[in-house]
Design a protein around this motif. Structure first.
Motif, PDB file in Angstrom:
ATOM      1  N   LYS A 111      41.525  40.055  55.434  1.00  0.00           N
ATOM      2  CA  LYS A 111      42.199  41.150  56.128  1.00  0.00           C
ATOM      3  C   LYS A 111      41.724  42.475  55.576  1.00  0.00           C
ATOM      4  O   LYS A 111      41.459  42.614  54.408  1.00  0.00           O
ATOM      5  N   LYS A 112      41.641  43.421  56.472  1.00  0.00           N
ATOM      6  CA  LYS A 112      41.351  44.782  56.039  1.00  0.00           C
ATOM      7  C   LYS A 112      42.664  45.534  56.023  1.00  0.00           C
ATOM      8  O   LYS A 112      43.266  45.737  57.055  1.00  0.00           O
ATOM      9  N   SER A 113      43.138  45.900  54.893  1.00  0.00           N
ATOM     10  CA  SER A 113      44.349  46.715  54.860  1.00  0.00           C
ATOM     11  C   SER A 113      44.328  47.560  53.608  1.00  0.00           C
ATOM     12  O   SER A 113      43.734  47.197  52.604  1.00  0.00           O
ATOM     13  N   SER A 114      44.992  48.695  53.677  1.00  0.00           N
ATOM     14  CA  SER A 114      44.952  49.607  52.546  1.00  0.00           C
ATOM     15  C   SER A 114      45.611  48.991  51.315  1.00  0.00           C
ATOM     16  O   SER A 114      45.283  49.308  50.193  1.00  0.00           O
ATOM     17  N   GLN A 115      46.558  48.052  51.535  1.00  0.00           N
ATOM     18  CA  GLN A 115      47.236  47.443  50.392  1.00  0.00           C
ATOM     19  C   GLN A 115      46.259  46.682  49.506  1.00  0.00           C
ATOM     20  O   GLN A 115      46.427  46.597  48.319  1.00  0.00           O
ATOM     21  N   GLU A 116      45.233  46.121  50.121  1.00  0.00           N
ATOM     22  CA  GLU A 116      44.294  45.348  49.330  1.00  0.00           C
ATOM     23  C   GLU A 116      43.142  46.197  48.797  1.00  0.00           C
ATOM     24  O   GLU A 116      42.314  45.705  48.074  1.00  0.00           O
ATOM     25  N   MET A 117      43.109  47.442  49.161  1.00  0.00           N
ATOM     26  CA  MET A 117      42.018  48.282  48.695  1.00  0.00           C
ATOM     27  C   MET A 117      42.259  48.762  47.261  1.00  0.00           C
ATOM     28  O   MET A 117      41.325  49.055  46.542  1.00  0.00           O
ATOM     29  N   VAL A 118      43.512  48.838  46.857  1.00  0.00           N
ATOM     30  CA  VAL A 118      43.836  49.177  45.470  1.00  0.00           C
ATOM     31  C   VAL A 118      44.524  47.964  44.844  1.00  0.00           C
ATOM     32  O   VAL A 118      45.507  47.457  45.378  1.00  0.00           O
ATOM     33  N   ASN A 119      43.975  47.508  43.759  1.00  0.00           N
ATOM     34  CA  ASN A 119      44.512  46.310  43.125  1.00  0.00           C
ATOM     35  C   ASN A 119      44.686  46.540  41.629  1.00  0.00           C
ATOM     36  O   ASN A 119      43.800  47.097  40.975  1.00  0.00           O
ATOM     37  N   ILE A 120      45.822  46.102  41.105  1.00  0.00           N
ATOM     38  CA  ILE A 120      46.064  46.211  39.668  1.00  0.00           C
ATOM     39  C   ILE A 120      46.081  44.803  39.101  1.00  0.00           C
ATOM     40  O   ILE A 120      46.680  43.898  39.683  1.00  0.00           O
ATOM     41  N   TYR A 121      45.417  44.649  37.970  1.00  0.00           N
ATOM     42  CA  TYR A 121      45.425  43.348  37.317  1.00  0.00           C
ATOM     43  C   TYR A 121      46.022  43.487  35.916  1.00  0.00           C
ATOM     44  O   TYR A 121      45.587  44.318  35.124  1.00  0.00           O
ATOM     45  N   LEU A 122      47.054  42.699  35.659  1.00  0.00           N
ATOM     46  CA  LEU A 122      47.674  42.641  34.328  1.00  0.00           C
ATOM     47  C   LEU A 122      47.666  41.193  33.893  1.00  0.00           C
ATOM     48  O   LEU A 122      48.058  40.312  34.662  1.00  0.00           O
ATOM     49  N   GLU A 123      47.224  40.955  32.695  1.00  0.00           N
ATOM     50  CA  GLU A 123      47.073  39.564  32.264  1.00  0.00           C
ATOM     51  C   GLU A 123      48.417  38.856  32.135  1.00  0.00           C
ATOM     52  O   GLU A 123      48.558  37.689  32.464  1.00  0.00           O
ATOM     53  N   LYS A 124      49.389  39.573  31.629  1.00  0.00           N
ATOM     54  CA  LYS A 124      50.685  38.930  31.380  1.00  0.00           C
ATOM     55  C   LYS A 124      51.781  39.710  32.094  1.00  0.00           C
ATOM     56  O   LYS A 124      51.563  40.826  32.556  1.00  0.00           O
ATOM     57  N   GLU A 125      52.939  39.115  32.152  1.00  0.00           N
ATOM     58  CA  GLU A 125      54.041  39.851  32.748  1.00  0.00           C
ATOM     59  C   GLU A 125      54.990  40.376  31.687  1.00  0.00           C
ATOM     60  O   GLU A 125      55.954  41.068  32.002  1.00  0.00           O
ATOM     61  N   SER A 126      54.715  40.046  30.434  1.00  0.00           N
ATOM     62  CA  SER A 126      55.562  40.529  29.351  1.00  0.00           C
ATOM     63  C   SER A 126      54.697  40.801  28.120  1.00  0.00           C
ATOM     64  O   SER A 126      53.827  39.988  27.775  1.00  0.00           O
ATOM     65  N   TYR A 127      54.915  41.938  27.496  1.00  0.00           N
ATOM     66  CA  TYR A 127      54.107  42.330  26.341  1.00  0.00           C
ATOM     67  C   TYR A 127      55.021  42.691  25.171  1.00  0.00           C
ATOM     68  O   TYR A 127      56.141  43.183  25.373  1.00  0.00           O
ATOM     69  N   ALA A 128      54.514  42.460  23.963  1.00  0.00           N
ATOM     70  CA  ALA A 128      55.296  42.784  22.770  1.00  0.00           C
ATOM     71  C   ALA A 128      55.002  44.209  22.322  1.00  0.00           C
ATOM     72  O   ALA A 128      53.938  44.765  22.642  1.00  0.00           O
ATOM     73  N   ILE A 129      55.927  44.765  21.583  1.00  0.00           N
ATOM     74  CA  ILE A 129      55.711  46.095  21.007  1.00  0.00           C
ATOM     75  C   ILE A 129      54.454  46.058  20.138  1.00  0.00           C
ATOM     76  O   ILE A 129      54.201  45.068  19.434  1.00  0.00           O
ATOM     77  N   ASN A 130      53.679  47.088  20.190  1.00  0.00           N
ATOM     78  CA  ASN A 130      52.422  47.231  19.450  1.00  0.00           C
ATOM     79  C   ASN A 130      51.280  46.367  19.983  1.00  0.00           C
ATOM     80  O   ASN A 130      50.184  46.386  19.440  1.00  0.00           O
ATOM     81  N   GLU A 131      51.535  45.610  21.007  1.00  0.00           N
ATOM     82  CA  GLU A 131      50.475  44.788  21.588  1.00  0.00           C
ATOM     83  C   GLU A 131      49.677  45.657  22.561  1.00  0.00           C
ATOM     84  O   GLU A 131      50.258  46.428  23.329  1.00  0.00           O
ATOM     85  N   GLU A 132      48.352  45.520  22.502  1.00  0.00           N
ATOM     86  CA  GLU A 132      47.535  46.338  23.395  1.00  0.00           C
ATOM     87  C   GLU A 132      47.572  45.769  24.815  1.00  0.00           C
ATOM     88  O   GLU A 132      47.378  44.579  25.023  1.00  0.00           O
TER      89      GLU A 132
END
Lengths: 704, 262
Positions: A518-539
């Motif tokens: 599909k061509k849609s603006s929603q798929e034109m910008v994508n964010i990737y995060l490895e985890k859904e939860s991070y610890a304090i001081n974790e990069e």
């Protein structure tokens, strides 16, 4: 005369010596030798992991045995976890969720009054501070004592880590690597389950090893975008931690390569031109077969001199078919190659049930002429087919070679949109060169969309004959283009000195549509995060991908990134954002203790040049470090500390014998008195006197 | 008044004809659909461009007999001033001791033709290494593609496996033991033989080959016929035979051929 000359030289030498003494401030130290009692710093880990089993109690009991050492040494006791503080028996129960060894080495570095250090710990350094540099600089030897249980003393199964590639591709398998740490469950067979959202996608039975068990699970993502995969193992009775039985990971499914199978019944320009379009697109993987020779053709040379290969019917239509996203038939009849109805059924299911795409391109062996009337392929097509008999009875051909101008019915469909500007797009189509052949097909089926028609050829119901028609068939998509002369668009537009790339654009769009992209603006910008939860001081590494309408990385792009804090404040992440490659950005964030725990949101807006192209948001949780995630001790870290500092490592609390500690009394020299010559006025007076004597002698001898 | 009426008649006729052509009622041009057409470039002021007037017939007959290619059973003669050129994505240029010199607009047309998907096969029939035709060809294409010169097409090029496996790069003569080409965007848009590849096909009225092939005689002719077929198949299938699915099978065949030779 000679005596006075000697005297002059003597006075000069002595006065020069005195001058040097005054210049360099020589001192003389008078030392005294003293002996002192060595001081030992004892550090006891009281982080939460020490509460597992009897770790902390046993460590405290061992401290009492150290009383023996009081006779010969001075002892100072400390507790450490997230902080370091003097040991107090009534205030030192293990509670802190962080163990930070760096504090010990920082402390010893600053306070140089200790002669030996002893650490009682399970060896679990859970802080994000790096201790290794400080260990190297430690000024005294450190003995380390591992405080842990035997295998029977506690039980636990925990997922230590889950890793997968940062980006994976639709319909291509990738591996999820899982490390499980277990104690007390050796040889037990446990199921490792992977879920996508709430749906179980795979389960694998694994026999647990003594310590670490590595598991690899293969997974084929079927849909695009971000997925949260949950890897879990069952919770068993008696486990010290239930929090470590589940771990979540984010994966980002990219469109990847669209796999296209293109079957062509004859060599021809249409194949050559479309092939060139497909091969020039790095996002498309093409596998094609062209029938270069028919059974009636003669072989001019022996077979080994021909570069022909057998037509792999079974592989194409049975075993390999479902590895593709799109199947294209151009001028291809199934009847010549022993392709049974079962294979045509497979194609039907490939589209209807498995959600893939199918395009039939015209030619003298396509549609009715290809024998597809009454087959499962006809069911896939968005248009009706006339029976061959009808053409035979009326003595007409079902494939006509004559020029015609395509009449567009829907200029705005994604396949037909050759220019974003409505007027320019219409003009492009209206001035498009003529095509040179067409297949006679029937009316569009209910639910089909006709994009372009033949301007003159009328069907029943006084409707113009479809040339380009599409529809959603079951879970997939199917389309027809009832001509095989679209290559003329490229050539004849070039002849008119116009933009001949519209040919390429048309086919790319047709293929992207049919393959389900599909061509849609929603798929034109994508964010990737490895985890859904991070610890304090974790990069935290946030990756941002911008794609163009053809899902290729976007050149000349720009992003704005913001962080929405749990308390509603908005932070600009401009200084954390940097370009990695065209269309790819990284945002690096590390949260200190000053940030509140809770749910955060990253907001990224993408721009192409100055034009806004879309926004993407991603939430994640900030949490404390999980001290009990892996309850097992870490002897290797303690062993490392003692080895690098010149101390001893004791692999169990019972093996540590305080009597083995033998530090002789510390003998030190102390300055009792310091004589500083410069402080004596005699020196200055002597220097002046000598200079006067020399002056007097020279006057007397006449040697001025 | 008469002039006014005449002007209106001319304009009306022009618009009617334009409309008719647009909707396909009138077609002054031949239409071959997706068939292969043997198109040959007419250039220069005399007939020296037409070295082998009937060679197309032999080639098309052979293609029909041995391959699944559908051909238009005639030769199209095109010029670079005519937009008809663009209806035929494969054209042949044959030269002898003449020169291939084009005007600025013709050079522009040829450049657009090649960039839009067209392929040119050039056959030097002069039987000489540094013929005037060769000189003019190199000069012409260095002006069309200043950054892409002629280069030797290696044995791994798809032209050497698009239908027959590894034909030798020979022709009526063996001036060079290679053929050359110009590559643009992963396509070889110009293929150039100085060995007079097409001379091998020419027959006399009795159907016998007119010219001997030197030095290897009929073996050499077979190789030239195979190479010609491969060049046309390349125009119609591109790099198809370089696809991975063919690789192992073709390697087996090549190994078999090597063993048979040994």
């Amino acid at each position: 005369m000679r005596i006075s000359k000697v005297l002059i030289y003597l006075t000069r030498i002595v006065s020069f010596s005195l001058f040097l003494l005054i210049l360099f401030h020589p001192t003389h130290n008078i030392y005294e030798h003293i002996s002192s009692v060595p001081t030992i710093a004892v550090f006891v880990d009281n982080s939460l992991s020490m509460s597992i089993g009897t770790r902390y109690i046993r460590a405290i009991n061992k401290l009492k045995e150290l009383n023996y050492l009081w006779k010969s040494y001075k002892l100072e006791f400390f507790n450490f976890s997230d902080k370091l503080y003097p040991y107090a028996e009534n205030m030192s129960s293990p509670l802190s969720k962080v163990t930070d060894f760096t504090q010990i080495f920082d402390f010893l570095e600053k306070r140089k009054s200790y002669n030996l250090g002893i650490i009682f710990s399970d060896g679990k350094h859970t802080s994000t501070n790096n201790p290794y540099f400080l260990i190297e600089k430690c000024p005294i030897p450190i003995h380390t004592v591992l405080v842990s249980e035997g295998a029977q003393q506690y039980k636990d199964v925990g997922i230590v880590s889950v890793s997968a590639p940062e980006q994976v591709f639709k319909n291509l398998p990738f591996n999820i690597d899982i490390k499980i740490k277990s104690t007390g469950f050796e040889n037990k067979i446990i199921p490792v389950m992977v879920k996508e959202n709430d749906t179980v996608i795979t389960t694998k039975d694994v026999r647990l090893e003594k310590n670490d068990t590595d598991v690899q699970i293969s997974y084929i993502p079927k849909t695009l975008g971000e997925k949260i995969l949950t890897v879990s193992v069952p919770i068993y009775e008696g486990e010290v931690s239930k929090d470590n039985n589940t771990k979540k990971i984010r994966i980002f499914v990219k469109p990847g390569k669209i796999r296209v199978m293109y079957i062509c019944g004859q060599p021809g320009y249409e194949y050559a031109f479309i092939r060139n379009v497909l091969k020039s697109d790095p996002n498309i993987e093409l596998v094609s077969f062209v029938i270069l020779r028919n059974p009636e053709n003669i072989a001019f040379v022996p077979d080994e001199q021909l570069s022909l290969i057998p037509f792999p019917v079974h592989e194409i239509f049975q075993s390999e078919l479902n590895n593709f996203d799109l199947l294209i038939f151009e001028n291809f009849t199934y009847r010549r190659f022993g392709i049974g109805m079962n294979y045509l059924e497979n194609i039907y299911n490939f589209v209807n049930e498995r959600g893939n795409g199918f395009i039939m391109i015209g030619g003298e062996n396509s549609f009715t002429a290809g024998g597809y009337k009454g087959t499962p392929i006809e069911e896939l097509l968005p248009v009706e087919l006339y029976p061959q008999q009808m053409f035979e009875e009326s003595n007409k051909e079902s494939y006509i070679v004559e020029p015609f101008k395509l009449e567009i019915l829907d200029y705005e469909h994604p396949i037909m949109k050759l220019d974003e500007n409505v007027e320019s797009n219409k003009k492009l189509w209206d001035t498009m060169p003529q095509l040179a052949s067409y297949n006679i097909v029937g009316n569009a089926k209910q639910g089909a969309k006709v994009l372009a028609v033949h301007p003159k050829y009328m069907l029943k119901g006084n409707t113009k004959m479809p040339i380009i028609a599409i529809w959603e068939k079951g879970k997939g998509r199917a389309g027809i283009i009832a001509t095989n002369t679209t290559w003329r668009w490229s050539m004849l537009l070039a002849a008119e000195e116009k933009d001949y790339w519209v040919f390429q654009r048309f086919w790319k769009q047709f293929i992207l549509w049919a393959a389900g992209c599909k061509k849609s603006s929603q798929e034109m910008v994508n964010i990737y995060l490895e985890k859904e939860s991070y610890a304090i001081n974790e990069e935290i590494k946030v990756r941002v991908f911008l794609y163009d309408e053809y899902l290729s990385p976007l050149d000349n792009s720009r992003v704005e990134a913001y962080l929405l804090l749990p308390d509603g404040k908005l932070e600009d992440l401009k200084s954390n954002t940097y370009l990695v490659s065209p269309g790819e950005y990284n945002i690096d964030i590390t949260f200190s203790n000053a940030y509140p725990l809770g749910t955060y949101k990253i907001i990224v807006r993408g721009y192409k040049d100055k034009k806004y192209i879309g926004e993407a948001q991603k939430t994640f949780r900030l949490h404390q470090i999980d001290e009990l995630a892996t309850p097992t001790s870490d002897p290797s870290f303690l062993s490392y500390i003692s080895m690098r500092t010149g101390g001893m490592y004791f692999d169990s609390i019972d093996s540590f014998d305080p009597q083995k500690i033998n530090i002789s009394k510390i003998h030190t020299k102390r300055i009792k008195r310091k004589i500083i010559f410069i402080d004596s006025p005699i020196l200055y007076i002597s220097l002046v006197l000598l200079l006067l004597i020399e002056w007097y002698l020279r006057r007397r001898t006449g040697k001025m | 008044m008469k002039i006014k009426i005449l002007t209106l008649v001319v304009i009306f006729t022009y618009q009617v004809l334009s409309f008719a052509e647009q909707i396909g009622m009138v077609t002054a041009k031949s239409c071959y659909g997706n068939k292969f057409v043997f198109a040959q470039l007419k250039y220069g002021k005399d007939d020296s461009w037409d070295v082998y007037p009937d060679v197309w017939r032999e080639i098309l007959n052979f293609l029909t007999l041995t391959t699944s290619i559908k051909v238009a059973e005639e030769r199209k003669i095109v010029t670079l001033q005519d937009t008809d050129l663009f209806l035929y994505p494969f054209i042949t240029i044959i030269g002898n001791n003449n020169t291939l010199e084009l005007t600025k607009s013709e050079i522009g047309a040829l450049q657009r033709y090649l960039l839009a998907g067209g392929i040119v096969f050039i056959n030097d029939a002069s039987d000489r290494k540094n013929s005037s035709f060769d000189y003019s060809v190199r000069k012409l294409f260095s002006s069309i593609f200043p950054n892409n010169n002629f280069s030797i097409l290696p044995q791994e090029h798809v032209i050497f496996r698009s239908f027959y496996l590894h034909p030798k790069p020979v022709g009526k003569r063996l001036i060079n033991n290679y053929i050359e080409g110009i590559n643009i965007s992963n396509r070889t848009v110009v293929i150039y033989s100085q060995n007079d590849l097409l001379g091998c096909w020419v027959k006399n009225i009795r159907g016998d080959y007119l010219y001997p092939c030197i030095p290897d005689g009929e073996t050499q002719r077979v190789e030239a016929i195979k190479l010609t077929t491969n060049i046309i198949l390349y125009a119609l299938t591109g790099t198809y035979k370089l696809d991975v699915v063919h690789k192992s099978y073709l390697e087996q065949k090549l190994n078999l051929r090597r063993r048979q030779k040994d």
